[in-house]
Motif scaffolding. Structure first.
Motif, short mmCIF file in Angstrom:
data_model
loop_
_atom_site.label_atom_id
_atom_site.label_comp_id
_atom_site.label_asym_id
_atom_site.label_seq_id
_atom_site.Cartn_x
_atom_site.Cartn_y
_atom_site.Cartn_z
N HIS A 1 40.22 40.48 28.88
CA HIS A 1 40.75 41.50 29.38
C HIS A 1 41.05 40.74 31.46
N VAL A 2 41.85 41.56 31.99
CA VAL A 2 42.50 40.83 32.87
C VAL A 2 43.50 42.19 33.53
N PRO A 3 42.52 43.06 34.30
CA PRO A 3 42.72 43.85 34.61
C PRO A 3 43.60 44.01 35.93
N LEU A 4 43.96 44.34 36.38
CA LEU A 4 45.04 44.44 38.48
C LEU A 4 44.56 45.06 39.65
N LEU A 5 44.43 45.46 39.83
CA LEU A 5 43.76 46.60 40.92
C LEU A 5 45.06 45.69 42.48
N VAL A 6 45.90 46.92 42.68
CA VAL A 6 47.54 46.56 42.91
C VAL A 6 47.25 47.34 43.98
N SER A 7 48.26 47.03 45.62
CA SER A 7 48.93 47.75 46.39
C SER A 7 50.00 46.95 46.98
N PRO A 8 50.97 47.10 47.68
CA PRO A 8 52.42 46.90 48.25
C PRO A 8 51.73 45.73 49.14
N TYR A 9 49.98 46.06 49.70
CA TYR A 9 49.96 44.30 50.29
C TYR A 9 48.76 43.68 50.10
N SER A 10 48.44 44.03 48.95
CA SER A 10 46.81 43.20 48.16
C SER A 10 46.26 43.34 47.31
N PHE A 11 45.88 42.82 46.48
CA PHE A 11 45.16 42.62 45.08
C PHE A 11 44.42 42.24 44.89
N SER A 12 43.91 43.05 43.83
CA SER A 12 42.45 42.29 43.63
C SER A 12 42.42 42.14 41.73
N THR A 13 41.81 40.89 41.23
CA THR A 13 41.27 40.58 39.67
C THR A 13 39.99 40.41 39.71
N TYR A 14 39.48 40.53 37.97
CA TYR A 14 38.78 39.70 37.26
C TYR A 14 38.95 39.59 36.31
N ARG A 15 37.61 38.84 35.15
CA ARG A 15 37.80 38.99 33.39
C ARG A 15 36.88 40.50 33.57
N GLY A 16 37.41 41.35 32.86
CA GLY A 16 36.98 41.87 32.42
C GLY A 16 36.22 42.83 31.55
N SER A 17 35.33 44.08 30.39
CA SER A 17 35.86 43.11 29.41
C SER A 17 35.91 44.57 28.31
#
Length: 117
Positions: free
Chosen positions: A101-117
């Protein structure tokens, strides 16, 4: 059988990232092999796994999230050349029986991802 899923959260507006175009590629050396194009639903997820069954094989993959066009449809003013146009995430699938599972937390100027469950 393994499967690949994603979930996009729009951290600017505090809502799921709905109707975001997502493309999946298999990476083979310097070559990208297009596999699939999907769109997130109202919950920021895809209606079904992006990859599953016999198509789910070990290897290096790339997800491309088209976030600038998403923010433009939300009325967010972006530069002529947006800071984040497409968010590209490369990752490996090693276990053909696992759920990746690849979640993406995003804004116009940043993002974060991790291996989710």
């Amino acid at each position: 059988m393994g499967r690949l899923t994603t979930h996009v959260l729009d951290t600017t507006n505090g809502v799921p990232g709905a109707e975001i175009q997502v493309e999946l590629f298999r990476v083979q050396g310097d070559t990208l092999q297009f596999i699939k194009r999907v769109y997130t639903n109202s919950d920021g997820r895809t209606d079904s796994p992006i990859l599953e069954g016999e198509a789910f094989v070990s290897g290096k993959y790339q997800l491309v999230f088209h976030v600038a066009s998403y923010y433009q449809t939300k009325g967010i003013q972006l530069d002529d050349i947006p800071f984040l146009d497409d968010v590209v995430i490369r990752f490996g699938l090693n276990d053909e029986d696992a759920h990746y599972h690849v979640p993406l937390l995003v804004s116009p100027y940043s993002f974060s991802t991790y291996r989710g469950s």
